[in-house]
Structures are given as structure tokens and as C-alpha cells.
Design a protein around this motif. Structure first.
Motif, PDB file in Angstrom:
ATOM      1  N   LEU A 182       0.843  -1.190   0.000  1.00 46.02           N
ATOM      2  CA  LEU A 182       0.000   0.000   0.000  1.00 46.02           C
ATOM      3  C   LEU A 182       0.878   1.239   0.000  1.00 46.02           C
ATOM      4  O   LEU A 182       1.822   1.316   0.777  1.00 46.02           O
ATOM      5  N   PRO A 183       0.548   2.177  -0.854  1.00 44.01           N
ATOM      6  CA  PRO A 183       1.284   3.431  -0.809  1.00 44.01           C
ATOM      7  C   PRO A 183       0.599   4.401   0.146  1.00 44.01           C
ATOM      8  O   PRO A 183      -0.617   4.382   0.300  1.00 44.01           O
ATOM      9  N   THR A 184       1.374   5.222   0.805  1.00 46.94           N
ATOM     10  CA  THR A 184       0.813   6.362   1.508  1.00 46.94           C
ATOM     11  C   THR A 184       1.292   7.593   0.763  1.00 46.94           C
ATOM     12  O   THR A 184       2.479   7.717   0.473  1.00 46.94           O
ATOM     13  N   VAL A 185       0.353   8.449   0.426  1.00 45.01           N
ATOM     14  CA  VAL A 185       0.684   9.579  -0.426  1.00 45.01           C
ATOM     15  C   VAL A 185       0.577  10.869   0.384  1.00 45.01           C
ATOM     16  O   VAL A 185      -0.401  11.094   1.089  1.00 45.01           O
ATOM     17  N   ASP A 186       1.601  11.698   0.275  1.00 46.99           N
ATOM     18  CA  ASP A 186       1.556  13.023   0.879  1.00 46.99           C
ATOM     19  C   ASP A 186       0.909  13.963  -0.132  1.00 46.99           C
ATOM     20  O   ASP A 186       1.505  14.283  -1.158  1.00 46.99           O
ATOM     21  N   PRO A 187      -0.321  14.383   0.136  1.00 40.77           N
ATOM     22  CA  PRO A 187      -1.036  15.183  -0.859  1.00 40.77           C
ATOM     23  C   PRO A 187      -0.334  16.504  -1.165  1.00 40.77           C
ATOM     24  O   PRO A 187      -0.587  17.105  -2.201  1.00 40.77           O
ATOM     25  N   GLN A 188       0.557  16.941  -0.264  1.00 45.35           N
ATOM     26  CA  GLN A 188       1.293  18.179  -0.521  1.00 45.35           C
ATOM     27  C   GLN A 188       2.294  17.994  -1.657  1.00 45.35           C
ATOM     28  O   GLN A 188       2.602  18.937  -2.360  1.00 45.35           O
ATOM     29  N   SER A 189       2.823  16.768  -1.774  1.00 46.75           N
ATOM     30  CA  SER A 189       3.767  16.515  -2.869  1.00 46.75           C
ATOM     31  C   SER A 189       3.589  15.092  -3.366  1.00 46.75           C
ATOM     32  O   SER A 189       4.419  14.216  -3.101  1.00 46.75           O
ATOM     33  N   ARG A 199      -0.767  -5.748  -8.567  1.00 52.21           N
ATOM     34  CA  ARG A 199      -1.830  -5.210  -9.404  1.00 52.21           C
ATOM     35  C   ARG A 199      -2.789  -4.281  -8.660  1.00 52.21           C
ATOM     36  O   ARG A 199      -3.491  -3.508  -9.258  1.00 52.21           O
ATOM     37  N   GLY A 200      -2.827  -4.414  -7.319  1.00 51.02           N
ATOM     38  CA  GLY A 200      -3.752  -3.598  -6.543  1.00 51.02           C
ATOM     39  C   GLY A 200      -3.029  -2.450  -5.859  1.00 51.02           C
ATOM     40  O   GLY A 200      -2.023  -2.669  -5.180  1.00 51.02           O
ATOM     41  N   ILE A 201      -3.498  -1.231  -6.074  1.00 50.13           N
ATOM     42  CA  ILE A 201      -2.896  -0.063  -5.432  1.00 50.13           C
ATOM     43  C   ILE A 201      -4.000   0.659  -4.663  1.00 50.13           C
ATOM     44  O   ILE A 201      -4.971   1.119  -5.266  1.00 50.13           O
ATOM     45  N   TYR A 202      -3.866   0.694  -3.375  1.00 50.86           N
ATOM     46  CA  TYR A 202      -4.859   1.391  -2.555  1.00 50.86           C
ATOM     47  C   TYR A 202      -4.283   2.765  -2.272  1.00 50.86           C
ATOM     48  O   TYR A 202      -3.405   2.933  -1.434  1.00 50.86           O
ATOM     49  N   LEU A 203      -4.748   3.740  -3.023  1.00 45.62           N
ATOM     50  CA  LEU A 203      -4.170   5.079  -2.974  1.00 45.62           C
ATOM     51  C   LEU A 203      -4.707   5.825  -1.755  1.00 45.62           C
ATOM     52  O   LEU A 203      -5.835   6.312  -1.770  1.00 45.62           O
ATOM     53  N   ARG A 204      -3.880   5.898  -0.731  1.00 46.76           N
ATOM     54  CA  ARG A 204      -4.339   6.551   0.502  1.00 46.76           C
ATOM     55  C   ARG A 204      -3.568   7.828   0.757  1.00 46.76           C
ATOM     56  O   ARG A 204      -2.335   7.816   0.713  1.00 46.76           O
ATOM     57  N   PRO A 205      -4.276   8.887   1.047  1.00 47.36           N
ATOM     58  CA  PRO A 205      -3.553  10.057   1.536  1.00 47.36           C
ATOM     59  C   PRO A 205      -3.142   9.785   2.975  1.00 47.36           C
ATOM     60  O   PRO A 205      -3.684   8.888   3.622  1.00 47.36           O
ATOM     61  N   THR A 233      -2.221  -7.223 -20.875  1.00 44.44           N
ATOM     62  CA  THR A 233      -1.763  -8.453 -20.238  1.00 44.44           C
ATOM     63  C   THR A 233      -1.918  -8.382 -18.724  1.00 44.44           C
ATOM     64  O   THR A 233      -1.819  -9.387 -18.033  1.00 44.44           O
ATOM     65  N   GLN A 234      -2.129  -7.171 -18.215  1.00 40.28           N
ATOM     66  CA  GLN A 234      -2.145  -6.996 -16.765  1.00 40.28           C
ATOM     67  C   GLN A 234      -3.212  -5.955 -16.438  1.00 40.28           C
ATOM     68  O   GLN A 234      -3.279  -4.923 -17.090  1.00 40.28           O
ATOM     69  N   VAL A 235      -4.047  -6.240 -15.452  1.00 41.11           N
ATOM     70  CA  VAL A 235      -5.059  -5.258 -15.059  1.00 41.11           C
ATOM     71  C   VAL A 235      -4.691  -4.694 -13.696  1.00 41.11           C
ATOM     72  O   VAL A 235      -4.651  -5.400 -12.702  1.00 41.11           O
ATOM     73  N   LEU A 236      -4.417  -3.401 -13.669  1.00 39.54           N
ATOM     74  CA  LEU A 236      -4.102  -2.735 -12.408  1.00 39.54           C
ATOM     75  C   LEU A 236      -5.341  -2.015 -11.907  1.00 39.54           C
ATOM     76  O   LEU A 236      -6.178  -1.583 -12.701  1.00 39.54           O
ATOM     77  N   GLU A 237      -5.434  -1.904 -10.594  1.00 37.35           N
ATOM     78  CA  GLU A 237      -6.625  -1.236 -10.070  1.00 37.35           C
ATOM     79  C   GLU A 237      -6.294  -0.426  -8.831  1.00 37.35           C
ATOM     80  O   GLU A 237      -5.331  -0.714  -8.120  1.00 37.35           O
TER      81      GLU A 237
END
Lengths: 352, 470
Positions: B232-239, B256-262, B303-307
Motif C-alpha cells: 500500500l502506498p501512503t501519499v503526501d497530498p502536498q507533494s 496489481r492492486g494499489i490502494y491510494l491513501r492520503p 496483459t495486466q489489469v491494475l486497479e
């Protein structure tokens, strides 16, 4: 084919149900010689011919001394055991695999005794004819058996023409959680459904029963036999199921069985999914989208396009399932329905 | 003919979404909206509505009963306890800028389960009446205590269907931990914030440590393949990172799974990332840009489904009732019933966020402890407020059937649950997500439809996702 009806002789004069030499209950083996076995049980001595004793161990049989036959009601270890409770039916489906008869012999008491002797955790199939023509007897059988054998469950094939408002409360009893009703719906268009089942008003009556089953919290498996007449409308039916019958546990789309009435009408009724899979694909897509558990019964896997293959289930009962010799090298045989024993030859399989 | 209630939501371009209480929906134009308001529906309107299950003839008929059934299906029924989040230690070998739990230093005593707590956890496992169990080890860094992980895993072998998830930063990878990971019933969850630079900045502090993390992750991926590992990525919304870069960090590893969390407004983040209390327009624009990048990539390379896993989850909730095990989005959101968090000191919390709030000293939301249980007034109080069904704002909202309720989130951000729902971050976030989901559903672009079908697990490419009134 696995033989289900064997020749027998018995000391007793009236029919009886027993379980064969499982070491604990029922009749024990006294003597065996190849396909000829003698057993001793509560009803005295009896002999059965045609199947080796070791292959019948744990089977529950109904012996009818007057007719000289033993019926293997439940074969031990098989998941495909069903009781034919009547041969009468109030529909006359164009493709009926078990054409109805006018007469009825009530054997519910024997069937009840048999259920009590069934394997642990067995699923008992109830079939016909139309079982709910004898609804009271049927409900009693289920209630009485499940009161004692809480490990068992039932799968009842019914045309859904006889569920009344008064049944709702009864079907809400906890024991009916262990019952799944297999109900056929061939089209969302009333006239086509009625034509297929040979009964005017059947569709309307079925759509009265289904909300009752819904309100009773009943487990329902919807069944649609694929025919030349309803194949094109399958996507429309899928939309109806998704919008109105989403309560069903499963929706089984079934390929035709070449027996009964379908045998003589094969060319007219059989829809070749290998040539025209599109309406089936669309119906499966719609079902997947709305979370309806659709599946394909009686479809050999190699005849189903790759993305849809996981819907094809090994549905054909073991005793009437056949694999052509070309299937030997196939790696998906264990997962495959195969073919009915009586399916016409020349399936043209392509081993996976 | 009786038409069932429909809630409108503007889709733009003279188009309006209509959603029933069951969550069934279609798009119509403003003229239809007018006809509906003026009760002047036409016979074709009626025919369409009947076909779609939005109208019935008589009470108790199939359409009417199906509607009632559909409404009931939108209520989550929390079953028996079968999901445990366990925190065997609060100690950690990293100190991320936004750490949500105010972790304890690696060598500090008193932040691990005591003997008594371990026995109580094992006794809890023994008491569970379920055939299937999911146990998630959180921290701190749970791999600092492989002995405790093993004790729980071994004790839970009696469940025929079991899943153990170790949430780890993969800073180190001992042979002892590999032994645990080798078990087929063990899964790994980690954090991957993007490329090495981002990961170093936000998490590890040094480039060398970020490098070691990447090596450990790739080693595990080589050993097990991508199906055993979630990141899981943690995203800093400032950058935020460029979507393509973040996507590549996952895709190149077969994830294939990305849970985009601020950044979650918890723990250290409350001070060091004070802006994370609410996500703004900029975050939402970034989110949409990210999903757009996924859609393009899926279309270009089939060939690959990302979500983005949370969007997929929202989409599934739109079409298919019953996706109620994602405990951040369900209604009612029962606390302390089917899942529970047991902290390093044995305290029981309704959610991981509740644990973080207590740890940060904001509010003590513990509902009990592992030894004496959590059938307590505190739990009852949370559950009294766990539904959106009676909220006046929610009752008017087209997205209510798909949405949820998160009492703990409200408390975390505002210190109260007594707010107009539309003024909460939870509401605004989900209003945006569902609105976005419907804009995608009605987007004619073939690439968009392709991704949506894959995310919804539809095998083919013919089916139309969004019904339109004809």
C-alpha cells in the motif's frame, strides 16, 4: 453407467429399507461370490445380484421382494443421490428428461427411513415428476428427517407451481435452511416459458411462488435449460434475474440432456453453444456484474470460451457421466462435466 | 403501476442519475426528472421502470418483494467474530513522518504483549466459533516478535479456512521471519510509497534503508510471486508522486492492486501533517488523474489489469450488494462484533484508527480488553451511532445504499459525531468517489469501460454497465 437397480430375492414379503454392510448399522454381509451377495438384517436374509458387495458397502437400498428388485437409493460416498418421489407432473416440458406418468405410488415412508440411514452430511436430492404435487408429504418428510438428522440437507427439484401464501410461515422454520429448491425458469417472457413447459399460466403462477419463497428466506437455485427457442433471449432473462430475482443462491444455465422427450426432438431443440456462445456470454456477463451466481451445467469445458470456462461446473451425476476417449489426455477432466451417457457421439472435444 | 422511490443526482450534460433504495440505478434526462416530479410519467417510462425493477403492480408481487429484499440486502449484518487485528508489539525499527500509532522506540521495554496478554489472546482464539478466520498482525513492527506470531498462528491451525496477514515494513528479513512467511496460510502486507526516493523521504529516512526495503520486497516477490503480497502506498497530498511513477513501482513488481491513501490524520501526522485533516480539491484531482493513468495503462497493455482497490470496492458496492467485509465502508458499521483490534497492552478497540486515537491521547475509544471482553457500554454507545440509515442528509443522498458510516473517523477529525454529515471528510470523500464512479460508468470511452469491466470481474466486453432510460 453405474447400475442403480439390481435383481434381488428376500425372505421378507414386504418392501424394506436397509443399509448394507458398513460394519455398524443395517444388514451385514453373510456370503459373497463375485456379483452375488447375501446379507442378513432386521428383515431377514436377502440376496443381491449385479454389483460386488464391496462396491455397495454403506449403500442404502430399498428391497421389493415381490418385484425381485433392490434399488440403490443412496450410494455411499456419492454426491449424486436423489429420490424420485413421484412420476406425476402438472407440466409437460418439451425437453423433459423424465417424462411423467399418470400413476403414483406413495413411497415417502420408505424414503424417510432411507434418509435416516444416509451418509453423514449427505445432500439428498428430491426429484420427480413434480414433488410438490404431494406437498404435505414432502414437507413432512423434510421436517421429520431434519429433526433427527441435522447433518443432512435437501435439494428439491420443483416447478414452483404450488407454493401458497400459507407455506411462507412453514418454510421459515429453521430446518428449511437446509433445503435448496431447484426451480426452472426458461424465459422472462410468459408465453415462451409457458410454451416450453406446456402449461398455460405456468409463468404467472411461478412468479407468484417466487416472491413467497423470497419472503420465506428459502434457498433457491434457478434453472434454465438452454434450447433453440430461448437461447437468444438469455440476456433478457439475465437482466430479469438480476433485477427481480437476485435473492437466488445460484442460476444454473443447463445444456440439454439427450433423453426423454428431448431425444426425439434433439435437432429441433438442441442449441449448439459452440457455434453461438454470444447470448450465453452476455447472460454470464450480466450475472457477474450484478453478483448473481450464474454457472453452466452440462457444458464440457473445452466447448466454452476461455474467459467463461470457470462458470462450467462438473454437473453431470457420476452414474450417467461419460468422457469420450479423446478426453484421456485432457488436463481439466477433473473439473469437467463431461457428457451424458446418452449424449450423441461426435461431440468433437478438444482436450485442454 | 406503482413507481418506487428514486433519488436523483446530477451527472452533467442534461443527464441525471436515479438511484433506488436498493442501489439499482439508471440515467435519465431532465425531462424525465420533470415528468417524475409532476407525476406525468408516460407508458414507455412505466415499461422501462418495470423492466428495471423500479415499479410494481401489487404488494407482494415479485417486483415489490424483490425491492424489499434489495433494500434489506443493503444493510450489513455483522456475523460472528472472525477477524482479529493483533498488535503484539508497538516497537518499531522505523520512524515514519506520518506514523499513525506513535510507535515506541525499538529497545524500549513494556510495549510488547505480556505473558498474560498472550495467554488471553490465545484463549480468545480458542473461543472463536467460526470455520474461517483472518488474523492481521499490526504494529509497531510485528516481525520484531516472531515468537508471538508463531504462537498465534499455531494456535489457530484448527480453523479450516484461515489467513494470517503480517503487516510489515520489510526493513529487515530474518531467516526466522522467512520461515513464517513460507507458510501457505501467511500473507504479507507492506508499504510502498513509490520510487526509492519517495519511499526514503517518507519512511526509511536514508536511501540505503530504502534500498534494503526494495531488495527485501523483491526477494519476497521472487520467492512467492505477487499473490501472497500486498503493498500500500501512503501519499503526501502536498507533494504526490507522478501517477505513472507510482504505478510503475507497483506494476514492475507484478503488484496489481494499489490502494491510494492520503496520509491518515492520526498519530504523528496530526502534528507533522496537519493539512491531512481534510483532503481538498487538489487531492481529488490527483486521485482522478491517477485512476485515469491506470485506465490508460490497462488499455495499452492488456496483459495486466491494475486497479485502485478502493475505487474497485466502491464500484462493487454499487452493483453488487453484500461487499460488507471492508470495515471502512459499510452500513451499519458494527463496532466490536465481527472484528476487533487487540493492542500491545491487551486493550480492545473497535478499529485500528480507534487504537491510534487512544495512543495519540485524543480520546480513549477502547471498548474493553482481551481478558475480560468488550461487551461494554462503550461498545454499545459506538453501535448506537453506527448507521447512516436515519441520518437526514444520508436519507436524501443518492449514494446512501452504497455508502457507510465511520464514527471513529468523525471523532478523529472533529471530536464529535454530531455534525451535519455533509460537513464531514468521510461524507465528502465518498460523495466524490461515488460521483466519480458514476461518471466513469457513463463514460463512453472504450478504455474506461474496459477497465471498469475488469475491476468488476465481468469476463466479457459487450455488457453495458450503466442503464439509460429509453
Amino acid at each position: 453407467m453405474i447400475p442403480l437397480r439390481l435383481s434381488a430375492r428376500a425372505e421378507a414379503s414386504t418392501p424394506f429399507v436397509t443399509r448394507l454392510n458398513d460394519g455398524k448399522r443395517g444388514a451385514s454381509l453373510v456370503a459373497a461370490d463375485g456379483l452375488h451377495s447375501v446379507f442378513a438384517g432386521d428383515a431377514g436374509l436377502f440376496e443381491i445380484n449385479g454389483v460386488a458387495a464391496k462396491d455397495m458397502a454403506g449403500d442404502v437400498i430399498l428391497v421389493d421382494p415381490r418385484r425381485g428388485i433392490a434399488e440403490r437409493l443412496f450410494r455411499s460416498g456419492s454426491v449424486h443421490n436423489s429420490l424420485l418421489v413421484t412420476e406425476r407432473c402438472d407440466q409437460l416440458c418439451v425437453m423433459c428428461s423424465q417424462p411423467p406418468k399418470k400413476t403414483h405410488h406413495d413411497r415417502f415412508d420408505h424414503f424417510e427411513a432411507a434418509c435416516l440411514l444416509a451418509d453423514e452430511n449427505a445432500v439428498v436430492g428430491i426429484t420427480g415428476g413434480e414433488p410438490t404435487l404431494y406437498k404435505e408429504r414432502l414437507f413432512q418428510l423434510i421436517e421429520r428427517v431434519l429433526a433427527v438428522r441435522t447433518d443432512l440437507s435437501f435439494h428439491v427439484l420443483t416447478n414452483g407451481q404450488h407454493f401458497d401464501e400459507t407455506d411462507v410461515e412453514r418454510l421459515r422454520q429453521p430446518c428449511f435452511r437446509a433445503v435448496q429448491w431447484g426451480v426452472p425458469l426458461y424465459s422472462s417472457e410468459a408465453s415462451l416459458h409457458d410454451d416450453i413447459v406446456g402449461k398455460p399460466g405456468a409463468h404467472r403462477r411461478l412468479l407468484e411462488s417466487l416472491p413467497r419463497l423470497m419472503r420465506a428466506g428459502a434457498h433457491v437455485e434457478l434453472r434454465t435449460v438452454l434450447l433453440t427457442t430461448n437461447a437468444a433471449q438469455l440476456p433478457t432473462l439475465a437482466r430479469f434475474v438480476s433485477s427481480h430475482l437476485r435473492f437466488v443462491d445460484a442460476w444454473s444455465i443447463m445444456q440439454l440432456e439427450n433423453i426423454g422427450f428431448a431425444r426425439n426432438r434433439w435437432a429441433e431443440l438442441y442449441y449448439d453453444h459452440r457455434v453461438g456462445f454470444q447470448p450465453i456470454a452476455e447472460a454470464l456477463d450480466i450475472s457477474a456484474l450484478y453478483g448473481v451466481n450464474a454457472r453452466l451445467f452440462n457444458f464440457a469445458r473445452c466447448g466454452v470460451p476461455g474467459p467463461y470456462r470457470s462458470f462450467a461446473k462438473p454437473s453431470i451425476s457420476d452414474w450417467k457421466r461419460r468422457f469420450p476417449s479423446e478426453c484421456v489426455p485432457c488436463r481439466e477432466r477433473q473439473l469437467c462435466a463431461g457428457f451424458f451417457e446418452w449424449h450423441p457421439n461426435g461431440e468433437g472435444v478438444t482436450p485442454l | 403501476m406503482n413507481v418506487l422511490p428514486l433519488r436523483p443526482w446530477p451527472l452533467g450534460n442534461d443527464s441525471c442519475l436515479f438511484v433506488s433504495d436498493t442501489g439499482a440505478f439508471f440515467a435519465g434526462d431532465e425531462a424525465f426528472l420533470d415528468r417524475q416530479i409532476e407525476s406525468s410519467l408516460t407508458p414507455p417510462d412505466h415499461a422501462f421502470l418495470a423492466r428495471q425493477g423500479h415499479a410494481y403492480h401489487a404488494e407482494g408481487d415479485v417486483a415489490h418483494t424483490a425491492h424489499a429484499h434489495g433494500v434489506a440486502k443493503r444493510f450489513a449484518r455483522a456475523g460472528t467474530l472472525d477477524y482479529l487485528i493483533l498488535v503484539p508489539t508497538l516497537r518499531c525499527n522505523l520512524s515514519c513522518t506520518y506514523c499513525q500509532v506513535s510507535r515506541a522506540p525499538i529497545d524500549k521495554a513494556g510495549f510488547d504483549w505480556s505473558e498474560e496478554t498472550l495467554s488471553a489472546v490465545l484463549a480468545l482464539v480458542d473461543r472463536l466459533e467460526t470455520p474461517s478466520i483472518k488474523i492481521e498482525f499490526q504494529g509497531g513492527e510485528p516481525t520484531l516478535r516472531p515468537d508471538l506470531l508463531r504462537a498465534v498462528i499455531e494456535r489457530a491451525q484448527r480453523f479450516p479456512d484461515r489467513q494470517f496477514v503480517v503487516c510489515t515494513n520489510l526493513a529487515t528479513l530474518s531467516a526466522e521471519i522467512i520461515d513464517i512467511f513460507d507458510r501457505p496460510d501467511v500473507f504479507i502486507s507492506t508499504s510502498l510509497d513509490g520510487d526509492s526516493k519517495t519511499h526514503a523521504r517518507q519512511r526509511t529516512g536514508s536511501a540505503a534503508e530504502a534500498q534494503r526495503f526494495a531488495e527485501n520486497l523483491d526477494r519476497l516477490l521472487r520467492r512467492y510471486g505477487p499473490d501472497k503480497i500486498a503493498a500500500l502506498p501512503t501519499v503526501d497530498p502536498q507533494s504526490p508522486p507522478e501517477p505513472a511513477e507510482l504505478i510503475e513501482a507497483f506494476a514492475s513488481r507484478g503488484l496489481r492492486g494499489i490502494y491510494l491513501r492520503p496520509i491518515n490524520y492520526q498519530g504523528f501526522a496530526r502534528k507533522r501533517h496537519a493539512h491531512s485533516r481534510e483532503q481538498d480539491v487538489a487531492w481529488r484531482a490527483y486521485y482522478e488523474r491517477f485512476v485515469g493513468a491506470l485506465i490508460e495503462r490497462n488499455w495499452a497493455d492488456q496483459t495486466q489489469v491494475l486497479e485502485e482497490t478502493y475505487l474497485s470496492h466502491c464500484l462493487k458496492r454499487i452493483f453488487q450488494p453484500g461487499h460488507d467485509r471492508h470495515v471502512d465502508l459499510r452500513n451499519p458499521n458494527a463496532a466490536g462484533v465481527d472484528y476487533v483490534v487487540i493492542d500491545h497492552d491487551g486493550r480492545a478497540y473497535p478499529t485500528d484508527e480507534a487504537r491510534m486515537l487512544a495512543r495519540s491521547g485524543v480520546i480513549d475509544l477502547s471498548i474493553g480488553d482481551v481478558a475480560t471482553g468488550w461487551d461494554t457500554p462503550a461498545r454499545q454507545l459506538l453501535n448506537d451511532n453506527a448507521t447512516n440509515a436515519l441520518d437526514p442528509e444520508c436519507q436524501r443522498c443518492a449514494f446512501q445504499p452504497y455508502c457507510g458510516r465511520d464514527v471513529v473517523d468523525d471523532l478523529a477529525r472533529y471530536g464529535t459525531t454530531d455534525l451535519k454529515r455533509t460537513e464531514t471528510a468521510f461524507c465528502r470523500r465518498h460523495m466524490h468517489l461515488f460521483d466519480f464512479a458514476f461518471r466513469l460508468i457513463y463514460d463512453p470511452n472504450e478504455a474506461v469501460q474496459y477497465s471498469l469491466r475488469r475491476w468488476l470481474k465481468v469476463p466479457g466486453d459487450k455488457v453495458c454497465l450503466g442503464a439509460v432510460l429509453q
